[in-house]
Design a protein around this motif. Structure first.
Motif, PDB file in Angstrom:
ATOM      1  N   MET A   1      -1.136   6.146  -2.924  1.00 56.08           N
ATOM      2  CA  MET A   1      -0.716   6.399  -1.588  1.00 56.08           C
ATOM      3  C   MET A   1      -1.878   7.507  -1.176  1.00 56.08           C
ATOM      4  O   MET A   1      -2.134   8.709  -2.161  1.00 56.08           O
ATOM      5  N   ARG A   2      -2.385   7.363   0.007  1.00 60.10           N
ATOM      6  CA  ARG A   2      -3.131   8.418   0.591  1.00 60.10           C
ATOM      7  C   ARG A   2      -2.616   9.217   1.519  1.00 60.10           C
ATOM      8  O   ARG A   2      -2.060   8.563   2.363  1.00 60.10           O
ATOM      9  N   GLU A  88       3.864  -2.748   7.416  1.00 61.14           N
ATOM     10  CA  GLU A  88       2.948  -3.776   7.117  1.00 61.14           C
ATOM     11  C   GLU A  88       3.445  -4.660   5.900  1.00 61.14           C
ATOM     12  O   GLU A  88       3.767  -4.192   4.862  1.00 61.14           O
ATOM     13  N   SER A  89       3.167  -5.883   5.944  1.00 58.23           N
ATOM     14  CA  SER A  89       3.200  -6.922   4.733  1.00 58.23           C
ATOM     15  C   SER A  89       2.033  -7.636   4.428  1.00 58.23           C
ATOM     16  O   SER A  89       1.483  -8.327   5.465  1.00 58.23           O
ATOM     17  N   GLU A  90       1.783  -7.449   3.311  1.00 61.03           N
ATOM     18  CA  GLU A  90       0.381  -7.997   3.040  1.00 61.03           C
ATOM     19  C   GLU A  90       0.674  -9.477   2.484  1.00 61.03           C
ATOM     20  O   GLU A  90       1.731  -9.532   1.612  1.00 61.03           O
ATOM     21  N   ARG A  91      -0.284 -10.421   2.415  1.00 64.45           N
ATOM     22  CA  ARG A  91      -0.203 -11.665   2.172  1.00 64.45           C
ATOM     23  C   ARG A  91      -1.667 -12.014   1.593  1.00 64.45           C
ATOM     24  O   ARG A  91      -2.803 -11.842   2.359  1.00 64.45           O
ATOM     25  N   PHE A  92      -1.816 -12.773   0.405  1.00 65.10           N
ATOM     26  CA  PHE A  92      -2.893 -13.107  -0.172  1.00 65.10           C
ATOM     27  C   PHE A  92      -2.924 -14.721  -0.511  1.00 65.10           C
ATOM     28  O   PHE A  92      -1.982 -15.160  -0.885  1.00 65.10           O
ATOM     29  N   PRO A  93      -4.156 -15.315  -0.053  1.00 66.71           N
ATOM     30  CA  PRO A  93      -4.296 -16.640  -0.632  1.00 66.71           C
ATOM     31  C   PRO A  93      -4.345 -17.076  -1.984  1.00 66.71           C
ATOM     32  O   PRO A  93      -4.906 -16.121  -3.052  1.00 66.71           O
ATOM     33  N   GLY A  94      -3.821 -18.189  -2.280  1.00 66.40           N
ATOM     34  CA  GLY A  94      -4.336 -18.573  -3.680  1.00 66.40           C
ATOM     35  C   GLY A  94      -3.560 -17.814  -4.773  1.00 66.40           C
ATOM     36  O   GLY A  94      -2.525 -17.283  -4.794  1.00 66.40           O
ATOM     37  N   VAL A  95      -4.554 -17.863  -5.736  1.00 65.68           N
ATOM     38  CA  VAL A  95      -4.164 -17.158  -7.286  1.00 65.68           C
ATOM     39  C   VAL A  95      -3.857 -15.757  -6.853  1.00 65.68           C
ATOM     40  O   VAL A  95      -3.143 -15.019  -7.717  1.00 65.68           O
ATOM     41  N   ALA A  96      -4.345 -14.840  -5.858  1.00 66.57           N
ATOM     42  CA  ALA A  96      -3.919 -13.578  -5.847  1.00 66.57           C
ATOM     43  C   ALA A  96      -2.676 -13.425  -4.923  1.00 66.57           C
ATOM     44  O   ALA A  96      -2.392 -12.053  -4.750  1.00 66.57           O
ATOM     45  N   PRO A  98       0.318 -13.300  -5.972  1.00 70.32           N
ATOM     46  CA  PRO A  98       1.159 -12.275  -6.629  1.00 70.32           C
ATOM     47  C   PRO A  98       1.043 -10.565  -6.278  1.00 70.32           C
ATOM     48  O   PRO A  98       1.759  -9.876  -6.607  1.00 70.32           O
ATOM     49  N   LEU A  99      -0.341 -10.287  -6.056  1.00 63.92           N
ATOM     50  CA  LEU A  99      -0.534  -8.946  -5.746  1.00 63.92           C
ATOM     51  C   LEU A  99       0.021  -8.629  -4.669  1.00 63.92           C
ATOM     52  O   LEU A  99       0.389  -7.294  -4.600  1.00 63.92           O
ATOM     53  N   ALA A 100       0.532  -9.317  -3.619  1.00 63.27           N
ATOM     54  CA  ALA A 100       1.390  -8.612  -2.581  1.00 63.27           C
ATOM     55  C   ALA A 100       2.673  -8.286  -3.028  1.00 63.27           C
ATOM     56  O   ALA A 100       3.222  -7.140  -2.612  1.00 63.27           O
ATOM     57  N   ASN A 101       3.438  -8.708  -4.167  1.00 61.91           N
ATOM     58  CA  ASN A 101       4.593  -8.380  -4.705  1.00 61.91           C
ATOM     59  C   ASN A 101       4.173  -6.752  -5.522  1.00 61.91           C
ATOM     60  O   ASN A 101       5.125  -6.198  -5.587  1.00 61.91           O
ATOM     61  N   VAL A 102       3.038  -6.739  -5.943  1.00 61.52           N
ATOM     62  CA  VAL A 102       2.619  -5.616  -6.840  1.00 61.52           C
ATOM     63  C   VAL A 102       2.702  -4.385  -5.711  1.00 61.52           C
ATOM     64  O   VAL A 102       3.086  -3.363  -6.162  1.00 61.52           O
ATOM     65  N   TRP A 103       2.025  -4.791  -4.738  1.00 64.29           N
ATOM     66  CA  TRP A 103       1.702  -3.722  -3.605  1.00 64.29           C
ATOM     67  C   TRP A 103       3.126  -3.214  -2.994  1.00 64.29           C
ATOM     68  O   TRP A 103       3.418  -1.964  -2.793  1.00 64.29           O
ATOM     69  N   THR A 104       4.162  -4.286  -2.922  1.00 68.94           N
ATOM     70  CA  THR A 104       5.511  -4.047  -2.472  1.00 68.94           C
ATOM     71  C   THR A 104       6.162  -3.148  -3.225  1.00 68.94           C
ATOM     72  O   THR A 104       6.688  -2.145  -3.067  1.00 68.94           O
ATOM     73  N   ALA A 105       6.106  -3.368  -4.753  1.00 72.19           N
ATOM     74  CA  ALA A 105       6.863  -2.486  -5.910  1.00 72.19           C
ATOM     75  C   ALA A 105       6.321  -1.373  -5.591  1.00 72.19           C
ATOM     76  O   ALA A 105       7.174  -0.549  -5.810  1.00 72.19           O
ATOM     77  N   LEU A 106       5.012  -0.994  -5.569  1.00 67.28           N
ATOM     78  CA  LEU A 106       4.375   0.207  -5.559  1.00 67.28           C
ATOM     79  C   LEU A 106       4.907   0.965  -4.643  1.00 67.28           C
ATOM     80  O   LEU A 106       5.290   2.275  -4.385  1.00 67.28           O
ATOM     81  N   ARG A 107       4.874   0.435  -3.376  1.00 70.91           N
ATOM     82  CA  ARG A 107       5.288   1.314  -1.857  1.00 70.91           C
ATOM     83  C   ARG A 107       6.779   1.592  -2.308  1.00 70.91           C
ATOM     84  O   ARG A 107       7.193   2.712  -2.059  1.00 70.91           O
ATOM     85  N   GLU A 108       7.640   0.789  -2.841  1.00 70.25           N
ATOM     86  CA  GLU A 108       9.242   1.027  -3.256  1.00 70.25           C
ATOM     87  C   GLU A 108       9.284   2.032  -4.116  1.00 70.25           C
ATOM     88  O   GLU A 108      10.047   2.819  -4.013  1.00 70.25           O
ATOM     89  N   TYR A 109       8.271   2.070  -4.985  1.00 69.91           N
ATOM     90  CA  TYR A 109       8.607   3.424  -5.951  1.00 69.91           C
ATOM     91  C   TYR A 109       8.091   4.652  -5.331  1.00 69.91           C
ATOM     92  O   TYR A 109       8.633   5.476  -5.569  1.00 69.91           O
ATOM     93  N   GLU A 110       7.207   4.644  -4.518  1.00 73.83           N
ATOM     94  CA  GLU A 110       6.515   5.827  -3.853  1.00 73.83           C
ATOM     95  C   GLU A 110       7.736   6.329  -3.089  1.00 73.83           C
ATOM     96  O   GLU A 110       8.093   7.386  -3.125  1.00 73.83           O
ATOM     97  N   HIS A 111       8.202   5.195  -2.323  1.00 70.04           N
ATOM     98  CA  HIS A 111       9.432   5.739  -1.383  1.00 70.04           C
ATOM     99  C   HIS A 111      10.435   6.205  -2.266  1.00 70.04           C
ATOM    100  O   HIS A 111      11.097   7.547  -1.948  1.00 70.04           O
ATOM    101  N   ALA A 112      10.639   5.735  -3.355  1.00 70.31           N
ATOM    102  CA  ALA A 112      12.280   6.007  -4.121  1.00 70.31           C
ATOM    103  C   ALA A 112      11.773   7.535  -4.621  1.00 70.31           C
ATOM    104  O   ALA A 112      12.607   8.445  -4.490  1.00 70.31           O
TER     105      ALA A 112
END
Length: 130
Positions: A1-2, A88-96, A98-112
């Motif tokens: 988080m910046r 913002e909700s990020e989406r990544f193409p192809g093999v990447a 699942p990274l969107a789920n990682v960023w979402t989890a990080l934001r949720e942890y920061e918020h908590a």
């Protein structure tokens, strides 16, 4: 988080208010104690006052104080006022994809985390177990 310099200054200013004894604290005192440029601080205090996080009083005995007890104001409360809420909700193409789920989890942890830590924790120097 910046966090922007503005948000960091806002957090430092409200921490100073949380640690202060009863009564108004002059903006000059906050600025000097936290090494915040005075004009920048005045704008931040105005924003925090308009959001209802702090109160102010004019005059020679005036200053600023928290609108609620320090135990009732979280770091997230201050950050949302200054930074706003990102939807913002990020989406990544192809093999990447699942990274969107990682960023979402990080934001949720920061918020908590930021909603658990109050100004009272900061003022006392004792963070809750995270």
């Amino acid at each position: 988080m910046r966090l922007s310099a503005r948000t960091q200054y806002a957090l430092r200013a409200v921490a100073e208010l949380a640690a202060a004894p009863e009564g108004p604290v002059a903006a000059e005192k906050i600025a000097a104690a936290q090494d915040i440029p005075r004009r920048f601080l005045d704008n931040i205090l105005l924003q925090l006052r308009r959001a209802g996080l702090i109160h102010s009083q004019r005059g020679p005995d005036g200053g600023y104080w928290l609108a609620r007890p320090a135990e009732k104001i979280t770091l997230a409360d201050v950050i949302v006022v200054v930074e706003g809420v990102s939807q913002e909700s990020e989406r990544f193409p192809g093999v990447a994809e699942p990274l969107a789920n990682v960023w979402t989890a990080l934001r949720e942890y920061e918020h908590a985390t930021l909603t658990e830590i109050t100004l009272a924790h900061i003022a006392s120097g004792s963070l809750p177990p995270l």
